[in-house]
Motif scaffolding. Structure first.
Motif, PDB file in Angstrom:
ATOM      1  N   LEU A   1       0.826  -1.215   0.000  1.00 47.02           N
ATOM      2  CA  LEU A   1       0.000   0.000   0.000  1.00 47.02           C
ATOM      3  C   LEU A   1       0.859   1.263   0.000  1.00 47.02           C
ATOM      4  O   LEU A   1       0.480   2.276  -0.591  1.00 47.02           O
ATOM      5  CB  LEU A   1      -0.946  -0.023   1.211  1.00 47.02           C
ATOM      6  CG  LEU A   1      -2.080  -1.046   1.065  1.00 47.02           C
ATOM      7  CD1 LEU A   1      -2.740  -1.327   2.402  1.00 47.02           C
ATOM      8  CD2 LEU A   1      -3.112  -0.582   0.045  1.00 47.02           C
ATOM      9  N   LYS A   2       2.017   1.173   0.610  1.00 46.39           N
ATOM     10  CA  LYS A   2       2.949   2.307   0.587  1.00 46.39           C
ATOM     11  C   LYS A   2       3.354   2.596  -0.866  1.00 46.39           C
ATOM     12  O   LYS A   2       3.320   3.743  -1.314  1.00 46.39           O
ATOM     13  CB  LYS A   2       4.176   1.943   1.443  1.00 46.39           C
ATOM     14  CG  LYS A   2       5.092   3.076   1.741  1.00 46.39           C
ATOM     15  CD  LYS A   2       6.005   2.691   2.922  1.00 46.39           C
ATOM     16  CE  LYS A   2       7.022   3.767   3.184  1.00 46.39           C
ATOM     17  NZ  LYS A   2       8.297   3.505   2.518  1.00 46.39           N
TER      18      LYS A   2
ATOM     19  N   ASN B   1      -5.856   6.376   5.623  1.00 51.41           N
ATOM     20  CA  ASN B   1      -5.500   6.743   4.243  1.00 51.41           C
ATOM     21  C   ASN B   1      -6.660   6.707   3.255  1.00 51.41           C
ATOM     22  O   ASN B   1      -6.422   6.679   2.044  1.00 51.41           O
ATOM     23  CB  ASN B   1      -4.418   5.770   3.726  1.00 51.41           C
ATOM     24  CG  ASN B   1      -3.148   5.824   4.548  1.00 51.41           C
ATOM     25  OD1 ASN B   1      -2.375   6.750   4.405  1.00 51.41           O
ATOM     26  ND2 ASN B   1      -2.963   4.845   5.417  1.00 51.41           N
ATOM     27  N   LYS B   2      -7.877   6.689   3.749  1.00 48.24           N
ATOM     28  CA  LYS B   2      -9.011   6.416   2.848  1.00 48.24           C
ATOM     29  C   LYS B   2      -9.121   7.374   1.662  1.00 48.24           C
ATOM     30  O   LYS B   2      -9.563   6.979   0.590  1.00 48.24           O
ATOM     31  CB  LYS B   2     -10.332   6.353   3.604  1.00 48.24           C
ATOM     32  CG  LYS B   2     -10.701   7.595   4.375  1.00 48.24           C
ATOM     33  CD  LYS B   2     -12.054   7.402   5.029  1.00 48.24           C
ATOM     34  CE  LYS B   2     -12.449   8.590   5.882  1.00 48.24           C
ATOM     35  NZ  LYS B   2     -11.676   8.699   7.129  1.00 48.24           N
TER      36      LYS B   2
ATOM     37  N   VAL C   1      -7.009   6.412  -1.798  1.00 47.07           N
ATOM     38  CA  VAL C   1      -7.312   5.299  -2.720  1.00 47.07           C
ATOM     39  C   VAL C   1      -8.818   5.250  -3.011  1.00 47.07           C
ATOM     40  O   VAL C   1      -9.631   5.782  -2.247  1.00 47.07           O
ATOM     41  CB  VAL C   1      -6.886   3.924  -2.137  1.00 47.07           C
ATOM     42  CG1 VAL C   1      -5.382   3.782  -2.089  1.00 47.07           C
ATOM     43  CG2 VAL C   1      -7.517   3.684  -0.777  1.00 47.07           C
ATOM     44  N   ASP C   2      -9.160   4.596  -4.129  1.00 48.34           N
ATOM     45  CA  ASP C   2     -10.582   4.407  -4.453  1.00 48.34           C
ATOM     46  C   ASP C   2     -11.066   3.016  -4.032  1.00 48.34           C
ATOM     47  O   ASP C   2     -12.189   2.865  -3.598  1.00 48.34           O
ATOM     48  CB  ASP C   2     -10.805   4.580  -5.962  1.00 48.34           C
ATOM     49  CG  ASP C   2     -10.536   6.005  -6.386  1.00 48.34           C
ATOM     50  OD1 ASP C   2     -10.758   6.923  -5.575  1.00 48.34           O
ATOM     51  OD2 ASP C   2     -10.057   6.207  -7.522  1.00 48.34           O
ATOM     52  N   ARG C   3     -10.226   2.008  -4.196  1.00 49.07           N
ATOM     53  CA  ARG C   3     -10.696   0.661  -3.863  1.00 49.07           C
ATOM     54  C   ARG C   3      -9.548  -0.294  -3.588  1.00 49.07           C
ATOM     55  O   ARG C   3      -8.572  -0.338  -4.326  1.00 49.07           O
ATOM     56  CB  ARG C   3     -11.503   0.096  -5.039  1.00 49.07           C
ATOM     57  CG  ARG C   3     -12.346  -1.135  -4.690  1.00 49.07           C
ATOM     58  CD  ARG C   3     -13.630  -0.770  -4.007  1.00 49.07           C
ATOM     59  NE  ARG C   3     -14.495  -0.059  -4.927  1.00 49.07           N
ATOM     60  CZ  ARG C   3     -15.250  -0.660  -5.863  1.00 49.07           C
ATOM     61  NH1 ARG C   3     -15.282  -1.972  -5.931  1.00 49.07           N
ATOM     62  NH2 ARG C   3     -16.008   0.057  -6.669  1.00 49.07           N
ATOM     63  N   LEU C   4      -9.673  -1.029  -2.488  1.00 46.81           N
ATOM     64  CA  LEU C   4      -8.778  -2.145  -2.190  1.00 46.81           C
ATOM     65  C   LEU C   4      -9.592  -3.415  -2.397  1.00 46.81           C
ATOM     66  O   LEU C   4     -10.671  -3.562  -1.808  1.00 46.81           O
ATOM     67  CB  LEU C   4      -8.288  -2.091  -0.742  1.00 46.81           C
ATOM     68  CG  LEU C   4      -7.695  -0.767  -0.227  1.00 46.81           C
ATOM     69  CD1 LEU C   4      -7.189  -0.935   1.209  1.00 46.81           C
ATOM     70  CD2 LEU C   4      -6.575  -0.283  -1.141  1.00 46.81           C
ATOM     71  N   ILE C   5      -9.099  -4.299  -3.238  1.00 53.45           N
ATOM     72  CA  ILE C   5      -9.855  -5.513  -3.570  1.00 53.45           C
ATOM     73  C   ILE C   5      -9.144  -6.731  -2.976  1.00 53.45           C
ATOM     74  O   ILE C   5      -7.956  -6.961  -3.256  1.00 53.45           O
ATOM     75  CB  ILE C   5      -9.980  -5.672  -5.102  1.00 53.45           C
ATOM     76  CG1 ILE C   5     -10.719  -4.462  -5.687  1.00 53.45           C
ATOM     77  CG2 ILE C   5     -10.688  -6.978  -5.460  1.00 53.45           C
ATOM     78  CD1 ILE C   5     -10.552  -4.302  -7.182  1.00 53.45           C
TER      79      ILE C   5
ATOM     80  N   ARG D   1      -8.224  -2.555   7.448  1.00 49.06           N
ATOM     81  CA  ARG D   1      -9.142  -1.640   8.134  1.00 49.06           C
ATOM     82  C   ARG D   1      -8.359  -0.464   8.744  1.00 49.06           C
ATOM     83  O   ARG D   1      -8.710   0.698   8.570  1.00 49.06           O
ATOM     84  CB  ARG D   1      -9.922  -2.403   9.215  1.00 49.06           C
ATOM     85  CG  ARG D   1     -10.702  -1.527  10.178  1.00 49.06           C
ATOM     86  CD  ARG D   1     -12.000  -1.028   9.594  1.00 49.06           C
ATOM     87  NE  ARG D   1     -12.489   0.140  10.307  1.00 49.06           N
ATOM     88  CZ  ARG D   1     -13.763   0.484  10.441  1.00 49.06           C
ATOM     89  NH1 ARG D   1     -14.700  -0.248   9.886  1.00 49.06           N
ATOM     90  NH2 ARG D   1     -14.118   1.561  11.082  1.00 49.06           N
ATOM     91  N   LYS D   2      -7.283  -0.792   9.467  1.00 44.65           N
ATOM     92  CA  LYS D   2      -6.509   0.275  10.122  1.00 44.65           C
ATOM     93  C   LYS D   2      -5.869   1.186   9.086  1.00 44.65           C
ATOM     94  O   LYS D   2      -5.826   2.405   9.261  1.00 44.65           O
ATOM     95  CB  LYS D   2      -5.448  -0.327  11.045  1.00 44.65           C
ATOM     96  CG  LYS D   2      -6.081  -0.913  12.302  1.00 44.65           C
ATOM     97  CD  LYS D   2      -5.039  -1.497  13.207  1.00 44.65           C
ATOM     98  CE  LYS D   2      -5.668  -1.981  14.501  1.00 44.65           C
ATOM     99  NZ  LYS D   2      -4.823  -2.980  15.172  1.00 44.65           N
TER     100      LYS D   2
END
Ligand code: ADP
Length: 244
Positions: free
Chosen positions: A161-162, A204-205, A208-212, A198-199
């Motif tokens: 994610l970084k 950082n919500k 990003v648009d979507r984590l799948i 979740r954390k």
């Protein structure tokens, strides 16, 4: 200039429609075909436990998806590869990703000097519908994982994610890292993954648009459907009470 660098620069210059001509498959899946967890929970018979670990947050529920299928088909900014430390290809999802992306992926991976457990490196996606591949190496955990291995698994997701943010990517799909050949128990892995995502999303919500979460096996699909409501609680409407 090496050919993989040239092709990678060429692909970066294309718009989405032009890129599609180079995909390894016509049978790719667009982001809009993947419902968010918020949408999925409305239609699926999700059991919302009375006690959840986090508060309900509909905005976060729009940022996460559970998708069952082949990660190589997803047209997203990046897919994550559960690689081995050489980054030179292996079996499982790694083999699928290399086959779909084509041989230039391995050429680029040769220049990345391997990857340590818990760390992540990024490459072009070449013939994949995903623009980038983020390669991460999960812990090898035959049997009960140690606390250190749980941290390493969490680090795979955090470091991927970084790179997602550093490269200004907004949609990313993860396979069930370490739960195949690397032997991490599926249930324990899902707890680590959901807690980490979740954390991370809470902090950082907006980035990003979507984590799948891309599951391949029915077993993982069931595990995530059962656990998601604890980490990402959903609306009471359309939800079955946990005790009937
Ligand atoms: P590891 O070596 O990290 O355990 P594996 O590739 O053996 O990685 O398995 C990781 C997960 O990827 C497993 O759940 C496996 O079923 C899944 N998997 C295998 N092929 C694909 C694919 N094409 N798309 C998504 N997931 C896949």
């Amino acid at each position: 200039m090496l050919i993989h660098a040239w092709i990678s620069a060429f692909l970066k210059g294309l718009n989405n429609k032009q890129r599609r001509e180079h995909y390894f498959t016509r049978d790719f899946i667009k982001l809009k075909q993947i419902p968010s967890w918020k949408e999925m929970a409305k239609s699926a018979r999700v059991k919302q436990p009375e006690e959840s670990l986090f508060p309900k947050d509909n905005h976060l529920n729009e940022k996460i998806s559970l998708f069952r299928g082949d990660i190589t088909k997803l047209e997203v900014d990046a897919i994550v590869n559960a690689a081995n430390s050489s980054l030179l290809g292996g079996g499982g999802v790694d083999g699928c990703i290399h086959r779909a992306a084509g041989p230039l992926l391995k050429e680029e991976c040769r220049t990345l000097s391997g990857c340590e457990t818990g760390k992540a490196k990024i490459s072009c996606g070449y013939r994949l519908p995903a623009k980038f591949v983020i390669h991460t190496v999960g812990p090898i955990a035959q049997g009960q994982p140690s606390a250190a291995q749980a941290t390493e698994l969490s680090d795979c997701y955090k470091n991927s994610l970084k790179l997602t943010i550093e490269n200004k990517l907004r949609t990313v799909a993860f396979p069930c890292i370490s739960t195949g050949v690397f032997g991490y128990p599926n249930d324990a892995a899902a707890e680590v993954v959901l807690n980490t995502l979740r954390k991370w999303l809470e902090e950082n919500k907006e980035k990003v648009d979507r984590l799948i979460i891309c599951v391949f096996l029915e077993k993982d699909d069931e595990i995530y459907k059962e656990k998601l409501p604890r980490f990402f609680p959903v609306d009471a409407s359309g939800v079955l009470p946990s005790r009937l």
